[in-house]
Design an enzyme around this catalytic site. Structure first.
Site, short mmCIF file in Angstrom:
data_model
loop_
_atom_site.label_atom_id
_atom_site.label_comp_id
_atom_site.label_asym_id
_atom_site.label_seq_id
_atom_site.Cartn_x
_atom_site.Cartn_y
_atom_site.Cartn_z
N HIS A 44 47.17 19.62 -35.03
CA HIS A 44 46.74 18.41 -34.32
C HIS A 44 45.25 18.15 -34.16
O HIS A 44 44.36 19.02 -34.01
CB HIS A 44 47.09 18.76 -32.66
CG HIS A 44 46.96 17.43 -31.79
ND1 HIS A 44 48.05 16.18 -31.95
CD2 HIS A 44 46.00 16.75 -30.82
CE1 HIS A 44 47.56 15.37 -31.02
NE2 HIS A 44 46.36 15.73 -30.45
N MET A 79 42.13 8.12 -31.23
CA MET A 79 41.96 7.55 -29.65
C MET A 79 40.65 6.44 -30.35
O MET A 79 39.50 6.60 -29.94
CB MET A 79 41.27 8.59 -28.73
CG MET A 79 42.63 9.37 -28.69
SD MET A 79 41.96 10.91 -27.72
CE MET A 79 42.18 12.24 -29.08
N GLY A 153 40.23 12.19 -23.75
CA GLY A 153 38.72 12.32 -23.95
C GLY A 153 38.19 13.75 -24.15
O GLY A 153 37.26 13.92 -24.97
N PHE A 154 38.92 14.58 -23.42
CA PHE A 154 38.37 15.98 -23.50
C PHE A 154 39.25 16.96 -23.38
O PHE A 154 40.36 16.54 -22.74
CB PHE A 154 37.43 16.07 -22.28
CG PHE A 154 36.11 15.16 -22.33
CD1 PHE A 154 35.08 15.26 -22.95
CD2 PHE A 154 36.35 13.84 -21.48
CE1 PHE A 154 33.76 14.47 -22.80
CE2 PHE A 154 35.27 12.91 -21.55
CZ PHE A 154 34.08 13.23 -22.15
N GLY A 155 38.98 18.09 -24.06
CA GLY A 155 40.01 19.16 -23.65
C GLY A 155 39.57 19.69 -22.37
O GLY A 155 38.67 19.59 -21.89
N GLY A 156 40.59 20.98 -22.25
CA GLY A 156 40.34 21.80 -20.98
C GLY A 156 40.66 21.21 -19.53
O GLY A 156 40.25 21.66 -18.67
N ASP A 186 50.42 16.17 -24.60
CA ASP A 186 49.20 16.54 -24.94
C ASP A 186 48.22 16.42 -23.84
O ASP A 186 48.00 15.23 -23.09
CB ASP A 186 48.61 15.51 -26.07
CG ASP A 186 47.26 15.64 -26.60
OD1 ASP A 186 46.78 16.63 -26.11
OD2 ASP A 186 46.89 14.81 -27.46
N GLY A 208 45.36 22.88 -26.91
CA GLY A 208 44.00 23.27 -27.40
C GLY A 208 43.55 24.60 -26.79
O GLY A 208 43.57 25.67 -27.26
#
Ligand code: DX5
Ligand code: ZN
Length: 236
Positions: A44, A79, A153-156, A186, A208
């Site tokens: 991904h 995105m 916009g952001f992982g975690g 996701d 992720g």
């Protein structure tokens, strides 16, 4: 390399798609091979324009280089406020599936056709505040519905379990049409939250942080996500 549009992947099988956003970009090829060897089904790739979402990531040249490191299919998640103009370059860089957002400013039908023109399967995504029903008029024309389980916009970030109603509505809608459509989730997915998502009807799982940064290793993380197959069902 020939394209592997997701049309040919089983939409009743739990498929794990590690997001390279959580990888160490200084050794991207090694990181991709690490998750490939750990049992990933798909890679991904998150593309952000600093406008549709408040972050920037990578462009076609990085995707093209990454493409050479693995035979796994590439799931490119755009995105972008204006995805249409970038379809050709990401398809040529090696995308197999291209997903864009229903909230974008480009014409949806035209963008779907552009993705098909380059031999990729098509995904449509909704942000947390957008009802999934907005995607339904396009259902016959797409291969995948991506339901964001975090604000993109952001992982975690933390998994939003209140998105599960959308997942089951999407699974129901997909059950009413003839062609297979994947339900992808996701954001914030790990070995625990995946169960909630799969029970609701998701079959394609983006992860992720929980894969690339798992203390027990990527093998453990991917196997744990695959084990959600036991709770998967198609009728609601
Ligand atoms: C967020 C991205 C996700 C993100 C998931 O905008 O679309 O793919 O990388 O990362 P985790 O699994 O860390 O929430
Ligand atoms: Zn993503």
């Amino acid at each position: 390399m020939n394209k592997r549009p997701f049309t040919f992947l089983d939409n009743e099988k739990i498929l794990v798609a590690p997001s390279i956003l959580a990888s160490d970009f200084s050794k991207l090829g090694d990181e991709i091979r690490r998750v490939e060897n750990a049992g990933a089904d798909i890679i991904h790739v998150d593309i952000m324009d600093g406008h549709f979402v408040p972050n920037l990531t990578i462009g076609p040249p990085v995707v093209e280089s990454a493409r050479k490191t693995t035979p796994l299919p590439f799931d490119v998640h755009l995105m972008l406020t204006n995805p249409f103009n970038f379809v050709e370059s990401f398809a040529k860089a090696g995308a197999d599936n291209i997903t864009f957002h229903i909230e974008c400013l480009d014409d949806i039908d035209r963008t779907i056709c552009e993705i098909r023109r380059f031999g990729c399967s098509v995904g449509l995504s909704v942000k947390p505040k957008t009802p999934v029903e907005k995607i339904f008029p396009f259902l016959e024309k797409i291969d995948l519905i991506l339901i964001m389980t975090v604000e993109p916009g952001f992982g975690g970030q933390s998994f939003m379990s209140d998105m599960m109603g959308k997942v089951s509505n999407a699974r129901q809608a997909v059950g009413n049409i003839k062609k297979p459509v994947h339900i992808e989730v996701d954001g914030g997915i790990d070995e625990k939250t995946v169960m909630t998502a799969v029970v609701a009807g998701a079959n394609m799982i983006v992860a992720g942080t929980s894969v690339f940064k798992n203390k027990k290793g990527a093998d453990y993380a991917i196997a744990a996500i695959h084990s959600a197959q036991e709770v998967f069902r198609t009728s609601f």
